[in-house]
Scaffold this motif. Structure first.
Motif, PDB file in Angstrom:
ATOM      1  N   UNK A 324       0.829  -1.204   0.000  1.00  0.00           N
ATOM      2  CA  UNK A 324       0.000   0.000   0.000  1.00  0.00           C
ATOM      3  C   UNK A 324       0.866   1.258   0.000  1.00  0.00           C
ATOM      4  N   UNK A 325       1.934   1.260   0.805  1.00  0.00           N
ATOM      5  CA  UNK A 325       2.826   2.426   0.836  1.00  0.00           C
ATOM      6  C   UNK A 325       3.490   2.650  -0.513  1.00  0.00           C
ATOM      7  N   UNK A 326       3.843   1.541  -1.169  1.00  0.00           N
ATOM      8  CA  UNK A 326       4.511   1.673  -2.468  1.00  0.00           C
ATOM      9  C   UNK A 326       3.603   2.290  -3.518  1.00  0.00           C
ATOM     10  N   UNK A 327       2.287   2.256  -3.256  1.00  0.00           N
ATOM     11  CA  UNK A 327       1.326   2.850  -4.180  1.00  0.00           C
ATOM     12  C   UNK A 327       0.820   4.194  -3.684  1.00  0.00           C
ATOM     13  N   UNK A 328       1.565   4.766  -2.726  1.00  0.00           N
ATOM     14  CA  UNK A 328       1.275   6.122  -2.280  1.00  0.00           C
ATOM     15  C   UNK A 328       0.181   6.259  -1.255  1.00  0.00           C
ATOM     16  N   UNK A 329      -0.157   5.175  -0.578  1.00  0.00           N
ATOM     17  CA  UNK A 329      -1.233   5.239   0.413  1.00  0.00           C
ATOM     18  C   UNK A 329      -0.696   5.866   1.691  1.00  0.00           C
ATOM     19  N   UNK A 330      -1.324   6.943   2.166  1.00  0.00           N
ATOM     20  CA  UNK A 330      -0.846   7.587   3.399  1.00  0.00           C
ATOM     21  C   UNK A 330      -1.066   6.714   4.622  1.00  0.00           C
ATOM     22  N   UNK A 331      -0.110   6.754   5.545  1.00  0.00           N
ATOM     23  CA  UNK A 331      -0.180   5.962   6.759  1.00  0.00           C
ATOM     24  C   UNK A 331       0.135   6.854   7.953  1.00  0.00           C
ATOM     25  N   UNK A 332      -0.497   6.633   9.091  1.00  0.00           N
ATOM     26  CA  UNK A 332      -0.187   7.431  10.284  1.00  0.00           C
ATOM     27  C   UNK A 332       1.105   7.005  10.954  1.00  0.00           C
ATOM     28  N   UNK A 333       1.711   5.912  10.459  1.00  0.00           N
ATOM     29  CA  UNK A 333       2.924   5.380  11.063  1.00  0.00           C
ATOM     30  C   UNK A 333       4.063   5.387  10.057  1.00  0.00           C
ATOM     31  N   UNK A 334       5.283   5.371  10.550  1.00  0.00           N
ATOM     32  CA  UNK A 334       6.438   5.141   9.688  1.00  0.00           C
ATOM     33  C   UNK A 334       6.666   3.648   9.596  1.00  0.00           C
ATOM     34  N   UNK A 335       7.544   3.232   8.702  1.00  0.00           N
ATOM     35  CA  UNK A 335       7.811   1.800   8.540  1.00  0.00           C
ATOM     36  C   UNK A 335       8.472   1.204   9.770  1.00  0.00           C
ATOM     37  N   UNK A 336       9.139   2.070  10.604  1.00  0.00           N
ATOM     38  CA  UNK A 336       9.837   1.551  11.780  1.00  0.00           C
ATOM     39  C   UNK A 336       8.922   1.369  12.979  1.00  0.00           C
ATOM     40  N   UNK A 337       7.832   2.114  13.010  1.00  0.00           N
ATOM     41  CA  UNK A 337       6.924   1.983  14.159  1.00  0.00           C
ATOM     42  C   UNK A 337       5.490   1.846  13.688  1.00  0.00           C
TER      43      UNK A 337
END
Length: 365
Positions: A324-337
């Motif tokens: 999802x992130x690779x397709x530009x989907x916004x997330x409230x978290x970073x990949x580390x947390x």
């Protein structure tokens, strides 16, 4: 006919379906109704379409295809066990009809009982395929095939709900409306999608071929066909795509999308798409299907509250989150947390609870 009808079906001594003229060779293949004495359809069924009837014995009816029905459908005995196996049922041409038998009998066949059911509803519910076929053939107009009972179930709703895909197809070919709503607002396609019934979905959505109509042997001229509404909402604001996604029925979704259903449709309450439902349900297989096979999927679609699939607050498998992130989907978290550890989560829960109690004390003061 009396208002109350015995719903047991018993004797059809001489009605048979032969092995000739196979009707449905591949598995890939609102209402005008009569109630009580109101037997007019605003001119839709014209008197010239039927001819006078020869009087018959009281309480006794006979379909032109050789189906004998008592007033209560008593005494039904279908001799061939294959007639209730829809995969083996084939159509024979409609036999010649005596003109004197064609006038008023349809009024008896399609009169509704105290529950709003016609003989067609009852025959479908009890799985008597040959009776269903005979009744479809005897209808002088396709409006009669759309008769709703007191639960707003038309015959095509009922056939779909119990998985009689061949009967569903006969009704579609005969000109029944494919997208009426029942008491929940569900169309037959909603019901098939909820049940994961791919065969009924195909029977509802495939275009009608002229050879199918000719094989059915209908008593009325060709009528305009109604296209199935793939994106119709039920009363919960769900399309058939949403219903299939909630059930995790990937084969149904694949078929619906192939026929043009909107995979990005938002349901009417929260604005969820099929992708949102896959995350809410924790259905990794469904999410992979949507992201991998649905080329028109809008991965960054948001709900009415503005939340992407990653912002719903549900756990997301790392492979899905990364896709999802690779397709530009916004997330409230970073990949580390992606998610907080369990200790910090419980601290947040405790703090929120304490604040809630404090607010209650203030409010009561």
């Amino acid at each position: 006919m009396s208002g109350k009808r015995d719903k047991s079906l018993h004797s059809v001594p001489d009605a048979k379906l032969t092995d000739e003229d196979k009707f449905y060779e591949s598995s890939t293949v609102d209402s005008g109704f009569i109630s009580g004495g109101n037997l007019t359809l605003s001119g839709e069924i014209r008197s010239e379409e039927v001819t006078p009837e020869e009087p018959e014995e009281s309480g006794y009816m006979r379909l032109d295809s050789g189906v004998d029905l008592s007033e209560s459908f008593s005494g039904l005995n279908i001799k061939s066990p294959d007639l209730n196996d829809l995969s083996k049922t084939k159509l024979a041409p409609e036999p010649p009809v005596a003109e004197e038998e064609t006038d008023e009998l349809w009024k008896e066949y399609f009169q509704q009982d105290e529950d709003g059911d016609t003989y067609l509803h009852l025959a479908i519910a009890q799985g008597f395929v040959e009776v269903v076929l005979a009744l479809i053939r005897r209808a002088p107009h396709p409006l009669l095939l759309d008769t709703p009972n007191d639960n707003a179930q038309t015959p095509i709703h009922l056939a779909t709900s119990i998985g009689h895909w061949r009967i569903v197809r006969w009704l579609v070919v005969a000109g029944a409306k494919p997208s009426p709503r029942n008491i929940r607002g569900d169309s037959p396609l909603h019901i098939a999608a909820r049940n994961g019934d791919v065969l009924c979905c195909k029977a509802l959505t495939e275009p009608v071929k002229e050879q199918e109509r000719l094989a059915l042997g209908l008593s009325y001229p060709k009528q305009p066909y109604h296209e199935v509404n793939l994106d119709q909402w039920n009363y919960e604001g769900q399309t058939c795509v949403h219903v299939a996604a909630i059930g995790g029925h990937i084969d149904v979704l694949r078929h619906l999308v192939w026929y043009g259903a909107d995979i990005n449709a938002r349901e009417g309450r929260q604005g969820y798409t099929a992708l949102h439902y896959s995350i809410e349900r924790g259905d990794e297989r469904l999410a992979h299907f949507l992201l991998g096979e649905c080329k028109k999927l809008n991965a960054d679609a948001v709900t009415y509250g503005g939340n992407s699939a990653l912002q719903l607050g549900f756990p997301v498998p790392s492979t899905i989150a990364e896709a999802l992130r690779s397709r530009g989907v916004p997330s409230p978290y970073s990949s580390d947390d992606e998610f907080s550890d369990s200790e910090s989560e419980s601290e947040v829960t405790y703090d929120n609870s304490a604040m809630f109690v404090h607010n209650l004390i203030d409010a009561s003061a």
